[in-house]
Write an enzyme that holds these catalytic residues in place. Structure first.
Site, PDB file in Angstrom:
ATOM      1  CG  LEU A   1       3.379  11.862 -28.670  1.00  0.00           C
ATOM      2  CD1 LEU A   1       2.028  11.170 -28.579  1.00  0.00           C
ATOM      3  CD2 LEU A   1       4.460  11.002 -28.018  1.00  0.00           C
ATOM      4  CE  LYS A   2       2.375  18.848 -34.116  1.00  0.00           C
ATOM      5  NZ  LYS A   2       2.299  20.297 -34.288  1.00  0.00           N
ATOM      6  N   GLY A   3       6.545  13.659 -35.364  1.00  0.00           N
ATOM      7  CA  GLY A   3       7.737  13.163 -36.059  1.00  0.00           C
ATOM      8  C   GLY A   3       8.319  11.901 -35.436  1.00  0.00           C
ATOM      9  CB  VAL A   4       8.021  10.493 -32.092  1.00  0.00           C
ATOM     10  CG1 VAL A   4       8.442   9.267 -31.308  1.00  0.00           C
ATOM     11  CG2 VAL A   4       8.786  11.728 -31.628  1.00  0.00           C
ATOM     12  CB  SER A   5       8.681   5.647 -35.088  1.00  0.00           C
ATOM     13  OG  SER A   5       9.010   5.086 -33.838  1.00  0.00           O
TER      14      SER A   5
ATOM     15  CE  LYS B   1      11.735  12.366 -39.847  1.00  0.00           C
ATOM     16  NZ  LYS B   1      10.591  13.089 -40.413  1.00  0.00           N
TER      17      LYS B   1
ATOM     18  CB  SER C   1       7.277  10.735 -43.603  1.00  0.00           C
ATOM     19  OG  SER C   1       6.336  10.437 -42.593  1.00  0.00           O
ATOM     20  CB  ALA C   2       8.896   8.901 -38.549  1.00  0.00           C
TER      21      ALA C   2
ATOM     22  CG  ASP D   1       5.846  19.563 -38.607  1.00  0.00           C
ATOM     23  OD1 ASP D   1       6.494  18.542 -38.933  1.00  0.00           O
ATOM     24  OD2 ASP D   1       4.836  19.518 -37.885  1.00  0.00           O
TER      25      ASP D   1
ATOM     26  CD1 TRP E   1      -0.366   9.389 -31.115  1.00  0.00           C
ATOM     27  CD2 TRP E   1      -0.500   7.345 -30.189  1.00  0.00           C
ATOM     28  NE1 TRP E   1       0.573   8.583 -31.726  1.00  0.00           N
ATOM     29  CE2 TRP E   1       0.518   7.327 -31.176  1.00  0.00           C
ATOM     30  CE3 TRP E   1      -0.761   6.178 -29.480  1.00  0.00           C
ATOM     31  CZ2 TRP E   1       1.265   6.180 -31.461  1.00  0.00           C
ATOM     32  CZ3 TRP E   1      -0.018   5.039 -29.765  1.00  0.00           C
ATOM     33  CH2 TRP E   1       0.978   5.048 -30.736  1.00  0.00           C
TER      34      TRP E   1
ATOM     35  CG  ASP F   1       7.925  15.626 -41.543  1.00  0.00           C
ATOM     36  OD1 ASP F   1       7.786  14.392 -41.469  1.00  0.00           O
ATOM     37  OD2 ASP F   1       7.327  16.417 -40.784  1.00  0.00           O
TER      38      ASP F   1
ATOM     39  CG  ASN G   1      -0.189   5.003 -41.741  1.00  0.00           C
ATOM     40  OD1 ASN G   1      -0.616   3.902 -42.075  1.00  0.00           O
ATOM     41  ND2 ASN G   1      -0.077   5.349 -40.461  1.00  0.00           N
TER      42      ASN G   1
ATOM     43  CB  SER H   1       4.210   7.714 -30.532  1.00  0.00           C
ATOM     44  OG  SER H   1       4.790   8.557 -31.496  1.00  0.00           O
TER      45      SER H   1
HETATM   46  C1  UVW Z   1       4.092   8.430 -37.615  1.00  0.00           C
HETATM   47  O1  UVW Z   1       3.168   9.167 -37.761  1.00  0.00           O
HETATM   48  C2  UVW Z   1       5.406   8.991 -37.277  1.00  0.00           C
HETATM   49  O2  UVW Z   1       4.002   7.107 -37.790  1.00  0.00           O
HETATM   50  P1  UVW Z   1       2.776   6.177 -38.358  1.00  0.00           P
HETATM   51  O3  UVW Z   1       1.925   6.974 -39.310  1.00  0.00           O
HETATM   52  O4  UVW Z   1       3.525   5.072 -39.026  1.00  0.00           O
HETATM   53  O5  UVW Z   1       2.015   5.736 -37.156  1.00  0.00           O
END
Ligand code: UVW
Length: 221
Positions: free
Chosen positions: A42-46, A145, A114-115, A170, A23, A7, A118, A50
């Site tokens: 929201l961690k790890g969430v697209s 995820k 990683s989701a 994490d 956010w 990740d 970026n 999110s």
């Molecule tokens: C995530 O941080 C999961 O997505 P992005 O950086 O694409 O907004």
């Protein structure tokens, strides 16, 4: 152990505070409070997932069309990119460079799972992209995820069976995804939040080839 699936956010570098600020500001514009506790979820969430969670939190999930949601995501990402553009190799978390060096010397494949869309840009800012054999494009996986898809895609990109990989995460959603893929999970952070992992370490500074290998060797078969 033939490959390690990483990740990015919270493992290689700490972008959580920047996601939170972006956010929080977007939420404020929409009249929805995003505090640090909610940001944890929201961690790890697209990005889009999110936003959906934030709108649901504000009770306005049905108020926005899909085009409007896309626009809100573009706005949030522009704000986020502005915040992270000063990132440098000094922002790499402790223990990561020694770990990447050890894995490289041992001939173990390294993949970024990683989701974050970026991820390639952030790896460039941190000047670590060359360590990795591949970066899974999250746009190409069906489900984010905690679904296993991104880790299964990571194993495939490495050309290695999931059973021969270790995933490093994490976030609880990430650990859930690793385990659902049948992969050994090493997590960094809170032992209770990350209880599904095969091993939980307090800090990235505790990560090493020996720890990853030992966790993989002691996995339940
Ligand atoms: C995530 O941080 C999961 O997505 P992005 O950086 O694409 O907004």
């Amino acid at each position: 152990m033939k490959a390690v699936l990483f990740d990015l956010d919270g493992v290689i570098t700490d972008t959580a505070k920047f996601h939170f600020l972006a956010w929080r500001d977007l939420g404020a514009e929409l009249g929805i409070e995003v505090d640090e506790a909610f940001n944890e979820e929201l961690k790890g969430v697209s990005r889009i997932d999110s936003l959906e969670r934030i709108l649901a939190q504000g009770g306005v999930a049905d108020k926005y069309s899909s085009a409007e949601k896309d626009e809100l995501c573009v706005k949030k990402n522009a704000d986020y990119l502005e915040l992270i553009k000063e990132m440098t190799p000094a922002d790499i978390l402790p223990g990561i460079i020694p770990l990447l060096e050890e894995l490289k010397s041992a001939g173990i494949k390294m993949i970024v799972t990683s989701a974050s869309k970026n991820a390639p840009g952030i790896l460039d800012l941190l000047q670590v992209r060359a360590y990795f054999d591949g970066i899974v494009d999250p746009a190409t996986v069906a489900a984010g995820k905690p679904a296993p898809d991104i880790f299964l895609a990571g194993a495939q990109l490495a050309g290695v069976a999931p059973a021969d990989c270790v995933g490093v995460e994490d976030a609880a959603s990430g650990v859930e995804a690793i385990k659902a893929a049948g992969i050994v999970a090493v997590a960094v952070g809170d032992e209770q939040v990350l209880a599904l992992a095969d091993r939980v370490l307090p800090s990235t500074a505790d990560l090493s080839l020996a720890v990853l290998r030992e966790t993989w060797e002691n996995r339940k078969k």
